[in-house]
Design a protein around this motif. Structure first.
Motif, PDB file in Angstrom:
ATOM      1  N   HIS A  56       0.842  -1.198   0.000  1.00  0.00           N
ATOM      2  CA  HIS A  56       0.000   0.000   0.000  1.00  0.00           C
ATOM      3  C   HIS A  56       0.875   1.245   0.000  1.00  0.00           C
ATOM      4  O   HIS A  56       1.952   1.266   0.589  1.00  0.00           O
ATOM      5  CB  HIS A  56      -0.917   0.037   1.230  1.00  0.00           C
ATOM      6  N   ILE A  58       0.189   5.861  -0.607  1.00  0.00           N
ATOM      7  CA  ILE A  58      -0.762   6.956  -0.807  1.00  0.00           C
ATOM      8  C   ILE A  58      -0.197   7.863  -1.883  1.00  0.00           C
ATOM      9  O   ILE A  58       0.992   8.214  -1.850  1.00  0.00           O
ATOM     10  CB  ILE A  58      -0.952   7.780   0.486  1.00  0.00           C
ATOM     11  N   ASN A  62      -5.263  10.702  -3.891  1.00  0.00           N
ATOM     12  CA  ASN A  62      -6.121   9.868  -3.019  1.00  0.00           C
ATOM     13  C   ASN A  62      -6.771  10.741  -1.940  1.00  0.00           C
ATOM     14  O   ASN A  62      -6.538  10.564  -0.738  1.00  0.00           O
ATOM     15  CB  ASN A  62      -5.295   8.759  -2.360  1.00  0.00           C
ATOM     16  N   THR A  65      -8.861   8.908   0.969  1.00  0.00           N
ATOM     17  CA  THR A  65      -7.984   8.226   1.927  1.00  0.00           C
ATOM     18  C   THR A  65      -7.300   9.241   2.839  1.00  0.00           C
ATOM     19  O   THR A  65      -7.219   9.039   4.063  1.00  0.00           O
ATOM     20  CB  THR A  65      -6.923   7.398   1.193  1.00  0.00           C
ATOM     21  N   TYR A  68      -9.570  10.500   5.590  1.00  0.00           N
ATOM     22  CA  TYR A  68      -9.729   9.555   6.697  1.00  0.00           C
ATOM     23  C   TYR A  68      -8.460   9.486   7.544  1.00  0.00           C
ATOM     24  O   TYR A  68      -8.522   9.406   8.778  1.00  0.00           O
ATOM     25  CB  TYR A  68     -10.077   8.164   6.173  1.00  0.00           C
ATOM     26  N   ILE A 196      -1.357   2.970   8.455  1.00  0.00           N
ATOM     27  CA  ILE A 196      -2.765   2.967   8.049  1.00  0.00           C
ATOM     28  C   ILE A 196      -3.646   2.130   8.966  1.00  0.00           C
ATOM     29  O   ILE A 196      -4.872   2.210   8.894  1.00  0.00           O
ATOM     30  CB  ILE A 196      -2.931   2.467   6.593  1.00  0.00           C
ATOM     31  N   MET A 405      -7.107   1.755  -1.808  1.00  0.00           N
ATOM     32  CA  MET A 405      -7.860   2.103  -0.606  1.00  0.00           C
ATOM     33  C   MET A 405      -8.839   3.228  -0.879  1.00  0.00           C
ATOM     34  O   MET A 405      -9.952   3.247  -0.342  1.00  0.00           O
ATOM     35  CB  MET A 405      -6.900   2.494   0.517  1.00  0.00           C
ATOM     36  N   ASN A 406      -8.427   4.188  -1.688  1.00  0.00           N
ATOM     37  CA  ASN A 406      -9.270   5.337  -1.980  1.00  0.00           C
ATOM     38  C   ASN A 406     -10.583   4.905  -2.635  1.00  0.00           C
ATOM     39  O   ASN A 406     -11.670   5.361  -2.259  1.00  0.00           O
ATOM     40  CB  ASN A 406      -8.525   6.299  -2.905  1.00  0.00           C
ATOM     41  N   LEU A 409     -12.837   2.974  -0.031  1.00  0.00           N
ATOM     42  CA  LEU A 409     -13.528   3.897   0.872  1.00  0.00           C
ATOM     43  C   LEU A 409     -14.645   4.645   0.144  1.00  0.00           C
ATOM     44  O   LEU A 409     -15.753   4.814   0.675  1.00  0.00           O
ATOM     45  CB  LEU A 409     -12.526   4.892   1.445  1.00  0.00           C
TER      46      LEU A 409
END
Length: 424
Positions: A56, A58, A62, A65, A68, A196, A405-406, A409
């Motif tokens: 993972h 970022i 994003n 993400t 959050y 994360i 992840m983005n 979510l």
């Protein structure tokens, strides 16, 4: 609203949906088969740190993400970096980020290198993936814009063989173009200083504080979408619940194993969905494998990609990396951990003969990502279904966006809005 909502799966999509729907005073239960939340975004403990189970990172785009992560004060003093990518072929590693590096990439002919550079410029400055037809295949699109040599020698290996283990002519050009449009080779990357896992832990705490219920290590026995009843085992007990709304975030093949009374035509359609698995290692070494390249694609090897996590965030006792195999990993997924370590590390040592391993963790997932073929939209599940009160979420409904992840979510946020609209 005050509806009874069952959410299947405690990954990021299920958690973000539950978090929002609990604000409307719904009664929510999350059922998760694993002993932990977060799915592919979960972490494990090693050398006193929480390390992501799967690869993972970022990127600056994003935004969801990052929201959050900021919500739980996790970004810390992280730094944004431009990463460098490479290709590994025949025991040699070639950089591809600069014109000079491309000119040295003798895996391709001189004209092939020129066309690769031009294709890269097209992706950055001119391409609009939304204009690509959904049923166009990646091979036809690549032959037009990248040329025959690049299509056959680069993109076939990277995206057909290594990613999905199917032919380029079967893969969706639109989804492939959206992946390239993310500009992962040119964007700024980071990883939150505080990790994360805190995002997952924070969502769990918020859900419980809003009186949501979470059942880990729960096995669903039967789901009747017509009667709106579900039975599951938890702590050696069978629990039955009625519900008003069901949100599914787990892979379709698992859903179909225990679900009754789906309309036959709908069930026949979504059962066409296929997934690529992933098997890999997260491992710590004394030194960096290579101090220059974060992302290294391997051709014609047992493993397909190496990510040097510590090049983005160098805070661990060891230098942390991942190596993964996607397409074809069906043959590895049931192998013992020690066998996977042996064969994967043997491959790594071809390219990094001096590496010193401190520790090694095996990960595997049968349903890592849907296989986005050119007919995907003809059978893929959608957020709303033909059954009242039954919704889907997760990466299986987010075509043509890429898996990260983005997107996970965001899909949870979207399905919560659909539920609110339909049950206001």
């Amino acid at each position: 609203m005050k509806n009874k909502i069952i959410i299947l799966g405690g990954g990021l999509a299920g958690l973000s949906a539950a978090d929002l729907l609990l604000d409307k005073k719904n009664d929510i239960i999350i059922l998760e088969k694993a002993p932990f939340l977060g799915g592919l975004a979960s972490s494990f403990s090693m050398e006193g740190e929480q390390i992501p189970r799967f690869n993972h990172h970022i990127v600056k785009s994003n935004d969801i993400t990052i929201q959050y992560l900021n919500r739980y004060n996790l970004m810390g003093n992280n730094k944004w970096k431009r990463i460098k990518m490479a290709m590994a072929v025949n025991k040699k590693i070639y950089g591809i980020n600069t014109p000079l590096e491309l000119l040295k990439f003798n895996y391709l002919s001189f004209m092939g290198r020129i066309k690769m550079g031009l294709f890269g410029a097209y992706l950055i400055f001119l391409m609009n993936p939304d204009k690509i037809k959904s049923d166009l295949d990646a091979e036809s699109w690549l032959l037009k814009y990248a040329g025959k040599e690049n299509t056959e020698r680069i993109w076939y290996n990277m995206y057909a063989k290594n990613k999905f283990n199917i032919e380029l002519k079967q893969i969706s050009a639109k989804q492939f173009a959206h992946r390239l449009y993310e500009k992962e080779g040119y964007d700024y990357f980071t990883f939150p200083t505080k990790g994360i896992q805190g995002m997952i832990d924070g969502l769990e705490k918020d859900i419980l504080n809003k009186n949501g219920k979470i059942f880990l290590k729960s096995d669903i026995i039967k789901l009747d979408v017509k009667k709106k009843e579900i039975s599951f085992s938890y702590n050696n007990k069978t629990i039955k619940e009625r519900f008003d709304i069901l949100i599914n975030t787990i892979p379709v093949p698992e859903l179909l194993k225990f679900t009754e009374n789906l309309p036959q035509d709908y069930a026949e359609k979504i059962k066409m969905l296929r997934y690529t698995p992933v098997v890999g290692l997260c491992f710590g070494t004394k030194d960096f494998l290579n101090e220059r390249y974060y992302w290294i694609n391997l051709f014609n090897e047992r493993i397909h990609v190496v990510y040097q996590h510590s090049l983005i965030i160098d805070k661990y006792k060891s230098k942390v990396s991942w190596c993964v195999r996607y397409g074809g990993s069906e043959s590895d997924i049931k192998l013992p951990d020690e066998e996977i370590k042996k064969v994967y590390l043997e491959t790594l040592k071809k390219y990094f003969p001096d590496m010193e391993i401190n520790w090694c963790f095996v990960f595997r997932e049968k349903y890592a990502e849907p296989i986005y073929d050119k007919d995907y939209l003809k059978y893929a599940p959608t957020y709303r279904t033909p059954i009242e009160g039954f919704y889907n979420s997760g990466i299986q409904v987010t075509f043509p966006k890429i898996r990260n992840m983005n997107v996970a979510l965001e899909s949870g946020i979207k399905v919560a809005k659909f539920v609110e609209e339909d049950f206001a």
